[in-house]
Design an enzyme around this catalytic site. Structure first.
Site, PDB file in Angstrom:
ATOM      1  N   CYS A 187     -76.096  29.754  52.392  1.00 12.57           N
ATOM      2  CA  CYS A 187     -76.926  30.933  52.129  1.00 12.57           C
ATOM      3  C   CYS A 187     -76.289  31.835  51.076  1.00 12.57           C
ATOM      4  CB  CYS A 187     -77.101  31.736  53.409  1.00 12.57           C
ATOM      5  SG  CYS A 187     -78.290  31.060  54.538  1.00 12.57           S
ATOM      6  N   ASP A 204     -78.106  37.475  62.470  1.00 13.76           N
ATOM      7  CA  ASP A 204     -79.216  36.547  62.207  1.00 13.76           C
ATOM      8  C   ASP A 204     -80.569  37.088  62.685  1.00 13.76           C
ATOM      9  OD1 ASP A 204     -77.485  34.807  61.010  1.00 13.76           O
ATOM     10  OD2 ASP A 204     -77.441  33.344  62.637  1.00 13.76           O
ATOM     11  N   LYS A 227     -79.672  25.460  66.555  1.00 13.68           N
ATOM     12  CA  LYS A 227     -79.068  24.880  65.350  1.00 13.68           C
ATOM     13  C   LYS A 227     -77.563  25.124  65.309  1.00 13.68           C
ATOM     14  CE  LYS A 227     -79.092  27.206  61.286  1.00 13.68           C
ATOM     15  NZ  LYS A 227     -77.777  27.265  60.623  1.00 13.68           N
ATOM     16  N   ASN A 228     -77.154  26.360  65.581  1.00 15.67           N
ATOM     17  CA  ASN A 228     -75.738  26.699  65.405  1.00 15.67           C
ATOM     18  C   ASN A 228     -74.833  26.099  66.485  1.00 15.67           C
ATOM     19  OD1 ASN A 228     -76.407  28.044  63.122  1.00 15.67           O
ATOM     20  ND2 ASN A 228     -76.005  30.110  63.903  1.00 15.67           N
ATOM     21  N   ARG A 269     -73.355  25.501  54.335  1.00 12.73           N
ATOM     22  CA  ARG A 269     -72.022  26.044  54.530  1.00 12.73           C
ATOM     23  C   ARG A 269     -71.344  25.475  55.786  1.00 12.73           C
ATOM     24  NH1 ARG A 269     -68.493  30.418  54.101  1.00 12.73           N
ATOM     25  NH2 ARG A 269     -67.849  31.038  56.167  1.00 12.73           N
ATOM     26  N   ARG A 296     -84.409  24.915  57.052  1.00 10.62           N
ATOM     27  CA  ARG A 296     -83.014  24.686  57.437  1.00 10.62           C
ATOM     28  C   ARG A 296     -82.782  25.105  58.893  1.00 10.62           C
ATOM     29  NH1 ARG A 296     -79.118  27.908  54.391  1.00 10.62           N
ATOM     30  NH2 ARG A 296     -77.836  26.952  55.993  1.00 10.62           N
ATOM     31  N   ARG A 302     -68.752  34.905  51.731  1.00  9.37           N
ATOM     32  CA  ARG A 302     -68.574  33.931  52.805  1.00  9.37           C
ATOM     33  C   ARG A 302     -67.423  32.955  52.550  1.00  9.37           C
ATOM     34  NH1 ARG A 302     -74.311  32.198  55.371  1.00  9.37           N
ATOM     35  NH2 ARG A 302     -73.005  32.060  57.202  1.00  9.37           N
ATOM     36  N   VAL A 322     -71.769  42.547  59.289  1.00  7.15           N
ATOM     37  CA  VAL A 322     -71.140  41.217  59.322  1.00  7.15           C
ATOM     38  C   VAL A 322     -71.059  40.595  57.930  1.00  7.15           C
ATOM     39  CG1 VAL A 322     -71.250  38.877  60.298  1.00  7.15           C
ATOM     40  CG2 VAL A 322     -71.837  40.860  61.725  1.00  7.15           C
TER      41      VAL A 322
HETATM   42  C1  UD1 Z   1     -72.149  31.597  61.658  1.00 13.05           C
HETATM   43  C2  UD1 Z   1     -73.573  31.147  61.837  1.00 13.05           C
HETATM   44  C3  UD1 Z   1     -74.519  32.073  61.059  1.00 13.05           C
HETATM   45  C4  UD1 Z   1     -74.277  33.528  61.453  1.00 13.05           C
HETATM   46  C5  UD1 Z   1     -72.797  33.891  61.364  1.00 13.05           C
HETATM   47  C6  UD1 Z   1     -72.484  35.273  61.913  1.00 13.05           C
HETATM   48  C7  UD1 Z   1     -73.303  28.769  62.150  1.00 13.05           C
HETATM   49  C8  UD1 Z   1     -73.514  27.395  61.616  1.00 13.05           C
HETATM   50  N1  UD1 Z   1     -73.685  29.793  61.358  1.00 13.05           N
HETATM   51  O1  UD1 Z   1     -71.835  31.480  60.273  1.00 13.05           O
HETATM   52  O2  UD1 Z   1     -75.851  31.704  61.362  1.00 13.05           O
HETATM   53  O3  UD1 Z   1     -74.984  34.369  60.567  1.00 13.05           O
HETATM   54  O4  UD1 Z   1     -71.998  32.943  62.096  1.00 13.05           O
HETATM   55  O5  UD1 Z   1     -72.927  35.374  63.214  1.00 13.05           O
HETATM   56  O6  UD1 Z   1     -72.860  28.939  63.269  1.00 13.05           O
HETATM   57  N2  UD1 Z   1     -65.267  35.291  56.893  1.00 13.05           N
HETATM   58  C9  UD1 Z   1     -64.122  35.421  56.136  1.00 13.05           C
HETATM   59  N3  UD1 Z   1     -63.266  34.360  56.072  1.00 13.05           N
HETATM   60  C10 UD1 Z   1     -63.483  33.194  56.728  1.00 13.05           C
HETATM   61  C11 UD1 Z   1     -64.667  33.070  57.507  1.00 13.05           C
HETATM   62  C12 UD1 Z   1     -65.538  34.149  57.565  1.00 13.05           C
HETATM   63  O7  UD1 Z   1     -63.877  36.454  55.522  1.00 13.05           O
HETATM   64  O8  UD1 Z   1     -62.682  32.266  56.636  1.00 13.05           O
HETATM   65  C13 UD1 Z   1     -66.215  36.442  56.958  1.00 13.05           C
HETATM   66  C14 UD1 Z   1     -67.574  36.093  56.371  1.00 13.05           C
HETATM   67  O9  UD1 Z   1     -67.586  36.279  54.983  1.00 13.05           O
HETATM   68  C15 UD1 Z   1     -68.463  37.067  57.110  1.00 13.05           C
HETATM   69  C16 UD1 Z   1     -67.830  37.154  58.497  1.00 13.05           C
HETATM   70  O10 UD1 Z   1     -66.498  36.690  58.325  1.00 13.05           O
HETATM   71  O11 UD1 Z   1     -68.440  38.315  56.492  1.00 13.05           O
HETATM   72  C17 UD1 Z   1     -68.502  36.345  59.580  1.00 13.05           C
HETATM   73  O12 UD1 Z   1     -68.713  35.030  59.122  1.00 13.05           O
HETATM   74  P1  UD1 Z   1     -68.687  33.775  60.086  1.00 13.05           P
HETATM   75  O13 UD1 Z   1     -68.752  34.178  61.519  1.00 13.05           O
HETATM   76  O14 UD1 Z   1     -67.599  32.869  59.681  1.00 13.05           O
HETATM   77  O15 UD1 Z   1     -70.055  33.061  59.715  1.00 13.05           O
HETATM   78  P2  UD1 Z   1     -70.334  31.530  59.780  1.00 13.05           P
HETATM   79  O16 UD1 Z   1     -69.458  30.927  60.823  1.00 13.05           O
HETATM   80  O17 UD1 Z   1     -70.344  30.942  58.432  1.00 13.05           O
END
Ligand code: UD1
Length: 420
Positions: free
Chosen positions: A117, A306, A22-23, A93, A398, A122, A328
């Site tokens: 989620c 995850d 999915k990701n 998201r 999802r 996030r 994370v």
């Molecule tokens: C992706 C995955 C999700 C997985 C996550 C962490 C997809 C579609 N989803 O989510 O399944 O759980 O990686 O491996 O690929 N953060 C900030 N600012 C930002 C962006 C992120 O502070 O602009 C923080 C988030 O709040 C979190 C951490 O960084 O604490 C990691 O998040 P991130 O890697 O961005 O997760 P996603 O990309 O949304």
């Protein structure tokens, strides 16, 4: 609302095929926005997040065709709008992944701030900061991100924290920027690598993907792609944990074992015998109860967040005490309260949960709260004595393709209850 009923006490045994990741699918579908040439993605799983992405692209004027075995064809030669509306973005998201490609191709994008989620704040500040460093004008107003840039300019983008979709957004945007972009502290997840390889096939000039420093030399235009997505390492890991919890023996096909190292290490520590080939993996628990394991989540190649919930379920029935630390995401322990309803002995202390393994859990109704949490509740249902019901399984839909069918294939007694 759909519910899943599970009869506990069956051992998982047999072979099952893992779906496409999915990701990786979501960003690669979005990458079709970068070109006016046709694109084709194979190995796409039937998932709600995929349908949402296709709907989002369709709404922007991308012509979508669904082929055999759920191959998806995309033609983004005529974009009708640069707006990603709240109604679609709120449910997923990852919709934020339209921002980079749309801005790079169309010079403008309006994307609703995402939902997704309920596992903490996030934010998307790092996505926006990266695009701003590349010369985008960005405003956030009335719940929408408004981004503009005639042509993005290459820049050194230092990510303050590791973000998977943030890295993917900047990577996609940089392919069409003028000059060189260097992404420092980039996410190294296999899904980022799969996206980069697909972009390279489109004519992008990328190196360093899979490391913390990705270098992109912008080009004027990209061609289409014909790509097969990598297998889903989280779905694979979830089935392996299910086999370990039930003392079973399961072989998974269509797997990339090299993307599962951290998970496999922990399963071995829990007492599982694991063998693997280039595209398969087999776990044999030989009827034993798993041993408790300590887990601390981290960006790849660390232990994936995850898979955190699934390992709390494993520890709930393991021999000994396991300590699970989530680094994370904040607030990713909502499943703990549900597992306690089955009799699990778990104590949350900040971002850590201490789990004293019980030799039995008893069935109870449970409520899914987010995608991976719902998978862990299903796993707990497999071992709890009696019949458990997991409510709100739309969360699981999802991210897991036909979960009840696949677990059924492995001998679980599980069924989806008709919507009441
Ligand atoms: C992706 C995955 C999700 C997985 C996550 C962490 C997809 C579609 N989803 O989510 O399944 O759980 O990686 O491996 O690929 N953060 C900030 N600012 C930002 C962006 C992120 O502070 O602009 C923080 C988030 O709040 C979190 C951490 O960084 O604490 C990691 O998040 P991130 O890697 O961005 O997760 P996603 O990309 O949304």
């Amino acid at each position: 609302m759909a519910r899943i009923e599970i009869e506990g006490g069956r051992t998982l045994e047999g072979t099952v095929e893992v779906s496409g990741a999915k990701n990786a699918v979501l960003p690669i579908l979005m990458a079709s926005l970068l070109t006016d040439q046709p694109c084709r993605l194979a190995g796409v799983p039937h998932l709600k997040d995929v349908t949402t992405t296709i709907e989002l692209l369709g709404q922007m004027g991308v012509e979508i065709s669904l082929g055999e075995g759920f191959e998806v064809g995309m033609d983004a030669s005529h974009l009708s709008t640069q707006i990603a509306p709240y109604e679609l973005v709120k449910t997923m998201r990852a919709s934020i992944l339209v921002l980079g490609p749309l801005l790079a191709r169309a010079g403008e994008a309006q994307v609703s701030l995402p939902g997704g989620c309920a596992i903490g704040a996030r934010p998307v500040n790092l996505h926006l900061k990266g695009l701003a460093a590349m010369g985008a004008e960005i405003d956030v107003d009335s719940g929408y991100i408004h981004a503009k840039a005639k042509r993005l300019k290459g820049a050194r983008v230092v990510m303050e924290g590791v973000t998977v979709t943030g890295t993917e957004n900047i990577l996609m945007a940089a392919t069409l920027a003028e000059g060189q972009t260097i992404i420092e502290n980039a996410a190294q997840e296999p899904e980022v690598v799969d996206l980069a390889e697909c972009l390279i096939q489109m004519g992008a000039k990328i190196s360093g993907h899979g490391s913390t420093r990705i270098v992109v030399d912008g080009v004027d235009a990209l061609a289409g792609y014909d790509h097969r997505v990598i297998p889903d390492r989280i779905e694979a890991g979830t089935f392996l944990v299910g086999a370990a919890m039930t003392g079973g023996r399961v072989k998974l096909v269509n797997v990339r074992p090299d993307t599962l190292d951290a998970v496999v290490d922990k399963l071995r520590e829990a007492g599982a015998k694991i063998s693997e080939g280039p595209d398969w993996i087999e776990l044999d628990m030989a009827g034993k109860r798993p041993k408790a394991v300590n887990i601390s989540t981290a960006p790849y190649p660390g232990f994936p967040t995850d898979m955190q919930a699934q390992f709390t379920a494993l520890n709930a029935v393991a021999d000994g005490t396991g300590v699970v630390t989530e680094t994370v995401f904040e607030n990713r322990f909502m499943h703990i309260l549900e597992l306690q309803r089955l009799g699990a002995d778990m104590q949350i202390e900040g971002n850590t949960v201490i789990i004293r393994g019980r030799d039995r859990l008893t069935a109870a109704p449970m409520m899914a709260t987010d995608l991976r949490a719902s998978a862990c509740l299903v796993l707990a249902g497999l071992v709890a004595e009696g019949t458990s019901v997991v409510d709100r399984v739309y969360h699981i839909d999802r991210g897991y393709e036909n979960i009840e069918e696949k677990l059924g294939q492995l001998g679980a007694v599980i069924r989806r209850l008709p919507v009441s």
